[in-house]
Design an enzyme around this catalytic site. Structure first.
Site, PDB file in Angstrom:
ATOM      1  N   LYS A   1       0.896  -1.229  -0.076  1.00  0.00           N
ATOM      2  CA  LYS A   1       0.059   0.059   0.138  1.00  0.00           C
ATOM      3  C   LYS A   1       0.800   1.349   0.048  1.00  0.00           C
ATOM      4  CE  LYS A   1      -3.354   2.239   2.858  1.00  0.00           C
ATOM      5  NZ  LYS A   1      -4.530   1.998   4.129  1.00  0.00           N
TER       6      LYS A   1
ATOM      7  N   GLU B   1      10.421  -4.564   4.475  1.00  0.00           N
ATOM      8  CA  GLU B   1      10.742  -6.032   4.181  1.00  0.00           C
ATOM      9  C   GLU B   1      10.138  -6.129   2.691  1.00  0.00           C
ATOM     10  OE1 GLU B   1       8.856  -4.774   6.732  1.00  0.00           O
ATOM     11  OE2 GLU B   1       9.213  -6.247   8.281  1.00  0.00           O
TER      12      GLU B   1
ATOM     13  N   GLY C   1      -4.836  -2.119   5.275  1.00  0.00           N
ATOM     14  CA  GLY C   1      -3.983  -3.193   4.797  1.00  0.00           C
ATOM     15  C   GLY C   1      -4.638  -4.365   4.927  1.00  0.00           C
ATOM     16  N   ARG C   2      -5.224  -4.795   6.164  1.00  0.00           N
ATOM     17  CA  ARG C   2      -5.811  -6.319   6.599  1.00  0.00           C
ATOM     18  C   ARG C   2      -7.005  -6.494   6.048  1.00  0.00           C
ATOM     19  NH1 ARG C   2      -4.366  -2.936  10.679  1.00  0.00           N
ATOM     20  NH2 ARG C   2      -6.227  -2.095  11.979  1.00  0.00           N
TER      21      ARG C   2
ATOM     22  N   GLU D   1      -4.287  -6.848  14.902  1.00  0.00           N
ATOM     23  CA  GLU D   1      -3.996  -5.639  14.611  1.00  0.00           C
ATOM     24  C   GLU D   1      -5.113  -4.883  14.508  1.00  0.00           C
ATOM     25  OE1 GLU D   1      -0.426  -5.238  11.651  1.00  0.00           O
ATOM     26  OE2 GLU D   1      -1.990  -4.307  10.433  1.00  0.00           O
TER      27      GLU D   1
ATOM     28  N   HIS E   1      -4.174 -33.185  17.948  1.00  0.00           N
ATOM     29  CA  HIS E   1      -3.096 -34.104  18.562  1.00  0.00           C
ATOM     30  C   HIS E   1      -2.202 -33.379  18.843  1.00  0.00           C
ATOM     31  CE1 HIS E   1      -4.613 -38.086  16.947  1.00  0.00           C
ATOM     32  NE2 HIS E   1      -5.090 -37.232  16.350  1.00  0.00           N
TER      33      HIS E   1
ATOM     34  N   LYS F   1       9.407  -0.823  14.233  1.00  0.00           N
ATOM     35  CA  LYS F   1       9.966  -0.372  13.064  1.00  0.00           C
ATOM     36  C   LYS F   1      10.980   0.773  13.176  1.00  0.00           C
ATOM     37  CE  LYS F   1       5.890  -1.133  10.080  1.00  0.00           C
ATOM     38  NZ  LYS F   1       4.818  -0.595   9.073  1.00  0.00           N
TER      39      LYS F   1
HETATM   40  O1  LIG Z   1       0.987  -2.911   2.140  1.00  0.00           O
HETATM   41  P1  LIG Z   1       2.099  -2.165   3.168  1.00  0.00           P
HETATM   42  O2  LIG Z   1       1.937  -0.574   2.851  1.00  0.00           O
HETATM   43  O3  LIG Z   1       3.466  -2.584   2.562  1.00  0.00           O
HETATM   44  O4  LIG Z   1       2.169  -2.571   4.492  1.00  0.00           O
HETATM   45  C1  LIG Z   1       1.929  -3.736   4.967  1.00  0.00           C
HETATM   46  C2  LIG Z   1       1.533  -4.301   6.279  1.00  0.00           C
HETATM   47  O5  LIG Z   1       2.384  -3.261   7.137  1.00  0.00           O
HETATM   48  C3  LIG Z   1       1.487  -2.975   8.323  1.00  0.00           C
HETATM   49  O6  LIG Z   1       1.265  -1.508   8.006  1.00  0.00           O
HETATM   50  C4  LIG Z   1       1.945  -3.135   9.912  1.00  0.00           C
HETATM   51  O7  LIG Z   1       2.201  -4.372   9.908  1.00  0.00           O
HETATM   52  C5  LIG Z   1       0.009  -3.704   7.962  1.00  0.00           C
HETATM   53  O8  LIG Z   1      -1.230  -3.008   8.482  1.00  0.00           O
HETATM   54  C6  LIG Z   1       0.162  -3.875   6.438  1.00  0.00           C
HETATM   55  O9  LIG Z   1      -0.851  -4.680   6.060  1.00  0.00           O
END
Ligand SMILES: O=P(O)(O)OC[C@H]1O[C@](O)(CO)[C@@H](O)[C@@H]1O
Length: 546
Positions: A206, A212, A267-268, A353, A384, A512
Site C-alpha cells: 500500500k 521487508e 491493509g488487513r 492488529e 493431536h 520499525k
Molecule cells: O502494504 P504495506 O504498506 O507494505 O504494509 C504492509 C503491512 O504493514 C502494516 O502496516 C503493519 O504491519 C500492516 O497493517 C500492513 O498490512
C-alpha cells in the site's frame, strides 16, 4: 464519553456472569429442547450453531442491550456511508465498497468511489485474463507460469490464504507463490527452481515503503536482471499494487503496470482490492468476482438483519462475553478443512492488529480487556497438539469450528472421518465427562475399584467449554467470501463495543523506527545510540561474532 464499563448494560452483564458461571451447558440443553434450533442461524450460505455457549436467552438479551447502548447500529451505518470512522487517520473504512456488487453509490467526501473501484477491477480482469491466456509475455517471449507476490501483512496474508483455500479452482499454471519475510531464505527458497523467463513478480505494498517488501523486491529485481541480462526485462516481469505511484515509478515499474487502491482500504482488509490480483490470476477473474459476491452477500446480511438474527453481531457479542466477563484471553479458530490452513493466521492479523488497542477512540486508557489472542490450525492436526489444553487446561478458550459439508477431494471416507472428529470435539467440549461417568467406564473396562478411583480425576472432563460451529455446503469462492466478511464484521462490532479504533495500527510503528536506528549501527559496525543494557549487549555480541 465515559468508559463502557460504567454503563448499566455492562454492569448488568457483570452481575449476570456471576449466575452464569455456575451454570453448565449440559443443564441448559437438558432443560430446553428448542435450544439448538433457536440458537442456529443461516445467512449468506453459512450455517452457524451457537447453542454450545455458556449463554442463556437472558445473556443474549443483555448483550444486545449493550450493543444498542454503544450504538452499534449507528456505527454500522456510518461505516457503510463512508464516514471517516478511522479517527486517528481521518479515513473512511470502505472495504465493503470493494465488493459492492450492487454498485450502490458510496460517497467519500461527497464523491462516489464506485467508478474508481470498478475501473481497477476491470484492470485486474484484463491483466489476469491476459496472463492466464498467455498473451502477456515475458521478456524472451514466453508465457508466464509462476507469479510471485512480494508483500507482507495485509499485502500478503489475504491473497496467500485465499489462493490456498481455492486450490481446487486453480489450473496447473500460473502457480502463485508468496514471499513476505525479509529473511533472505524466504525469497531464495521461493525463486529456487523458478524459471526467470516465465516468472512474474507482483510487488504489493500500500505504502511502497515497507522495508521487508522493498528489500525483497530489489533482490528479486537483481535476480531477474542477472538471469535475463537486461534492465529492460523488468517491464515484462514486474507489476505493482500500491497507492504510491511515485515510489512505484522510482522503483522502475511502469505505472501503466500499476494497480491502484485507496487510503480508505486498510491493509488487513485489502484482499478485495487489487491486492487480490494473485487470486484473480490463480483462480480466474470469474472466481475472484464470486469471492467478492460472497462477501457482498454477508455485507447485505450484516447491514440489514436485526441484531438478534445477525451472524457477525452474535459472534462478536459472544466473544465480548467471554473476554470481558468470563476472563477468556484467547480465541481459537479451528477449520476442519485443510484448504483453510492459513485462515487462522489471516485472522490473527485481521483481529489482533485491529483490536489490540489500549485506549478508546477518544484516547482514554480502557479499564477492560479488548482483543484476545487469536490462534489455531486445521483439525485434526490441532487435536493431536493443543486440544488437551482446551479440554482439561485451566484456561477458558472459546473456539470456532468451521467445516464444509462436501469436500473437493471426496476420497473414500476421509471427509466423514474429518467431520466426525469436528462434531465429536464440540460435543466433548460441551459435555465433558463426569467423575461418575469416568468411574463407570473404567469399571466396565475391568479396572479394579482402587485403580478406577486413582485414575478417575485424570479422566474426568469439566466440559462447559464454549464453541461455535460454522458449516457451509462446500468451500467455494462465494462461501469463502462470506466467511471472511463474517469475521471482518465480527471484528468491527467488537471494536465498537470496546470503543476503540479498529482501523489503525500504531503499535507496529515503534519497532520499525528502532529497527531503522539499529540497522544504521550494524552498517557502521558500532553501537552509538542510547540503548538499554540488554539491547546494547546483544548488539555488541552480534557485532563481535558476525
Ligand atoms: O502494504 P504495506 O504498506 O507494505 O504494509 C504492509 C503491512 O504493514 C502494516 O502496516 C503493519 O504491519 C500492516 O497493517 C500492513 O498490512
Amino acid at each position: 464519553m465515559a468508559l463502557v464499563t460504567n454503563t448499566p448494560q455492562w454492569q448488568a452483564l457483570t452481575a449476570h456472569w456471576q449466575q452464569m458461571s455456575k451454570v453448565h451447558m449440559r443443564d441448559l440443553f437438558a432443560r430446553d429442547g428448542g435450544r439448538a434450533e433457536r440458537m442456529s442461524l443461516d445467512a449468506a450460505g453459512l450455517h452457524l450453531d451457537y447453542s454450545k455457549n455458556i449463554a442463556s436467552d437472558e445473556t443474549l438479551a443483555l448483550l444486545f442491550d449493550l450493543a444498542r447502548a454503544v450504538d452499534l447500529e449507528g456505527w454500522r451505518a456510518r461505516m457503510f456511508a463512508g464516514e471517516p470512522i478511522n479517527n486517528t487517520e481521518q479515513r473512511a473504512v470502505l472495504h465493503v465498497a470493494l465488493r459492492n456488487r450492487a454498485n450502490r453509490p458510496v460517497l467519500v467526501d461527497g464523491r462516489d468511489v464506485m467508478p474508481d473501484v470498478n475501473a481497477v477491477l476491470e484492470q485486474v480482469r484484463v491483466f489476469s485474463e491476459g496472463l492466464r491466456a498467455g498473451t502477456w509475455k515475458g521478456f524472451t517471449g514466453k508465457a508466464i507460469t509462476d507469479v510471485v507476490n512480494i508483500g507482507i501483512g495485509g499485502s500478503n496474508l489475504g491473497p496467500k490464504m485465499v489462493c490456498a483455500a481455492l486450490r481446487p479452482y486453480q489450473g496447473a499454471t500460473p502457480r502463485p507463490h508468496f514471499v513476505s519475510n525479509v529473511d533472505g531464505t524466504h525469497l531464495m527458497d521461493t525463486v529456487r527452481g523458478l524459471d526467470p523467463e516465465t516468472t512474474l513478480f507482483i510487488v504489493a505494498s500500500k505504502t511502497f515503503t515497507t522495508q521487508e517488501t522493498m528489500t525483497n523486491a530489489h533482490s528479486a529485481r537483481q535476480w531477474l536482471v542477472a538471469a535475463l541480462g537486461s534492465e529492460a526485462a523488468v517491464r515484462n516481469h514486474f507489476v505493482a499494487v500500491s497507492t504510491n505511484a511515485a515510489a512505484v515509478a522510482a522503483f522502475g515499474i511502469d505505472t501503466e503496470n500499476m494497480f491502484g487502491f485507496w487510503d480508505w482500504v486498510g491493509g488487513r482488509y485489502s484482499l478485495w482490492s487489487a491486492i487480490g490480483l494473485p487470486i484473480a490470476i490463480a483462480v480466474g477473474f470469474d472466481n475472484f468476482s464470486e469471492l467478492l459476491a460472497g462477501a457482498h452477500d454477508m455485507d447485505a446480511h450484516f447491514r440489514s438483519a436485526p441484531l438478534e438474527r445477525n451472524l457477525p453481531v452474535i459472534m462478536a457479542l459472544l466473544g465480548v462475553w467471554y473476554v470481558d466477563f468470563a476472563g477468556a484471553r484467547s480465541q481459537a479458530i479451528l477449520p476442519y478443512d485443510q484448504s483453510l490452513e492459513y485462515f487462522p493466521a489471516y485472522f490473527q492479523q485481521g483481529d489482533m492488529e485491529s483490536n489490540g488497542k489500549h485506549v478508546t477512540r477518544g484516547g482514554v486508557r480502557v479499564d477492560y480487556a479488548t482483543g484476545p489472542v487469536v490462534w489455531g490450525q486445521p483439525g485434526t492436526d490441532g487435536q493431536h497438539a493443543f486440544y488437551q489444553l482446551i479440554h482439561q487446561g485451566t484456561e477458558l478458550i472459546p473456539a470456532d469450528f468451521i467445516a464444509p459439508i462436501h469436500s473437493h477431494n471426496p476420497l473414500g471416507d476421509h471427509h466423514a472421518k474429518l467431520l466426525a472428529n469436528c462434531f465429536a470435539q464440540t460435543e466433548a467440549l460441551m459435555r465433558g465427562r463426569t467423575l461418575d461417568e469416568a468411574l463407570a467406564e473404567m469399571r466396565a473396562g475391568g479396572l479394579s475399584e482402587a485403580e478406577s478411583a486413582r485414575l478417575a480425576p485424570h479422566r474426568q472432563f469439566d466440559g462447559n467449554r464454549p464453541t461455535n460451529t460454522l458449516l457451509m455446503d462446500q468451500l467455494t469462492p462465494r462461501t469463502l467470501g462470506a466467511l471472511i466478511a463474517l469475521y471482518e464484521h465480527k471484528i468491527f462490532c467488537q471494536g465498537i463495543v470496546w470503543d476503540i479504533n479498529s482501523f489503525d495500527q500504531w503499535g507496529v510503528e515503534l519497532g520499525k523506527q528502532l529497527a531503522g536506528v539499529i540497522l544504521d549501527e550494524l552498517a557502521a559496525g558500532k553501537v552509538t545510540a542510547d540503548h538499554d543494557a540488554s539491547t546494547r549487549a546483544l548488539l555488541e555480541y552480534y557485532l563481535r561474532r558476525r
